[in-house]
Enzyme design. Structure first.
Site, mmCIF file in Angstrom:
data_model
loop_
_atom_site.group_PDB
_atom_site.id
_atom_site.type_symbol
_atom_site.label_atom_id
_atom_site.label_comp_id
_atom_site.label_asym_id
_atom_site.label_seq_id
_atom_site.Cartn_x
_atom_site.Cartn_y
_atom_site.Cartn_z
ATOM 1 N N GLU A 91 -4.243 -54.374 16.267
ATOM 2 C CA GLU A 91 -3.156 -53.452 15.914
ATOM 3 C C GLU A 91 -1.860 -54.249 15.785
ATOM 4 O OE1 GLU A 91 -1.021 -49.479 17.823
ATOM 5 O OE2 GLU A 91 -1.635 -51.136 19.117
ATOM 6 N N LYS A 141 -4.106 -43.197 13.861
ATOM 7 C CA LYS A 141 -4.097 -43.146 15.319
ATOM 8 C C LYS A 141 -3.766 -41.740 15.817
ATOM 9 C CE LYS A 141 -2.077 -45.815 19.164
ATOM 10 N NZ LYS A 141 -1.098 -46.906 19.454
ATOM 11 N N CYS A 182 -5.733 -48.849 20.260
ATOM 12 C CA CYS A 182 -4.901 -49.114 21.430
ATOM 13 C C CYS A 182 -4.814 -47.947 22.427
ATOM 14 C CB CYS A 182 -3.510 -49.537 20.960
ATOM 15 S SG CYS A 182 -2.536 -50.437 22.215
#
Length: 296
Positions: free
Chosen positions: A47, A116, A156
């Site tokens: 990321e 995300k 993440c």
């Protein structure tokens, strides 16, 4: 009758990302070349690997899917015949920005995009992270099938939401990708534990490329990232750890038979109850430990 073995050779990457997009891209291309030379069929990038700065800097530098750095990654994927997963970039779509993971196939086409779901709004060590002021969250899970193997996409902060990983495993994912730019403080405390937990809970491989802090003490990083790109097996064992390397790649062969064996030993996915059981309001019983005065 024997079952044909299934495996996937994945290039796990890590580097010190900065605000220099061209410099970061050079590193990404170099590591993809090295991974392909070592036999990887899939290379996963971290990321914010193409640009790591403050939230405002990353928003202002947001790229579209047809931007030159993405085109360069597509061109290399086609030339080398590998799948490249750009683990997360600030992606400008019209007047909105998403944190998007892009999957580029061996013909050099972006075949799927994952936005995300969980945005990093936190205060860590006195530093405020307000991702929701920079980008919009996605609204769907994404699984991509590579050579018949289902791979779940996350980014993440998603790793802190186990229900997401269980849903991906329930959809058939045997490999879970967690490209990250994890902060140093939370990484030291939680990174290994979270990734191993997600692997153990779902008896799946977890592959987590990462950005890492500057190798020199006089860094100008917007925030310090932990590194320790990891690959974890379905029984929770760490297969690779790139530690604090400022530029590294390791090819890890994932034997999907290990997923089958782990899920046969502990069939937790098959043991899930009807989702309505988990969604229902729980019964709450209340007990007081306050000492009652004895009657005289």
């Amino acid at each position: 009758m024997t079952t044909a073995s299934r495996s996937l050779k994945v290039g796990l990457t890590q580097w010190h990302a900065t605000t220099d997009i061209d410099g970061n891209l050079e590193v990404a291309l170099r590591l993809i070349e090295r991974a392909a030379a070592d036999g990887a069929s899939v290379v996963v990038l971290p990321e914010n690997g193409l640009m790591l700065g403050t939230g405002l800097q990353m928003r202002e530098a947001a790229l579209s899917i047809d931007a030159a750095p993405v085109v360069a990654l597509c061109t290399l994927a086609r030339r080398l015949g590998v799948v490249v997963v750009l683990g997360g970039m600030k992606n400008r779509v019209a007047d909105q920005v998403f944190n998007s993971a892009l999957v580029i196939d061996t013909s050099g086409e972006v075949v799927v995009r994952y936005d995300k779901l969980h945005l990093f709004d936190a205060n860590i060590g006195g530093q405020s992270f307000e991702a929701s002021s920079v980008e919009r969250p996605g609204d769907r899970l994404v699984v991509v099938e590579i050579d018949g193997i289902k791979v779940g996409l996350t980014i993440c902060y998603d790793v802190r939401f186990p229900e997401m990983f269980r849903a991906l495993a329930g959809a058939g994912a045997e490999v879970l990708l967690v490209p990250a730019a994890f902060t140093q403080t939370t990484g030291e405390a939680h990174w290994h534990t979270l990734l191993r937990a997600r692997a153990i809970e779902n008896h799946a491989f977890v592959v987590a490329p990462a950005t890492v802090h500057s190798p020199t003490p006089d860094h100008t990083d917007a925030f310090v990232t932990y590194g320790h790109a990891l690959a974890v097996g379905p029984w929770g064992e760490v297969l690779a750890d790139l530690e604090e390397s400022a530029e590294a790649v390791q090819v890890v062969e994932l034997d999907l038979g290990e997923v089958d064996r782990a899920r046969a030993k502990l069939p937790v996915l098959a043991g899930r109850r009807d989702p309505r059981v988990y969604a229902a309001e729980p019964h709450i019983a209340r007990i007081s430990t306050e000492q009652k005065e004895l009657a005289r």
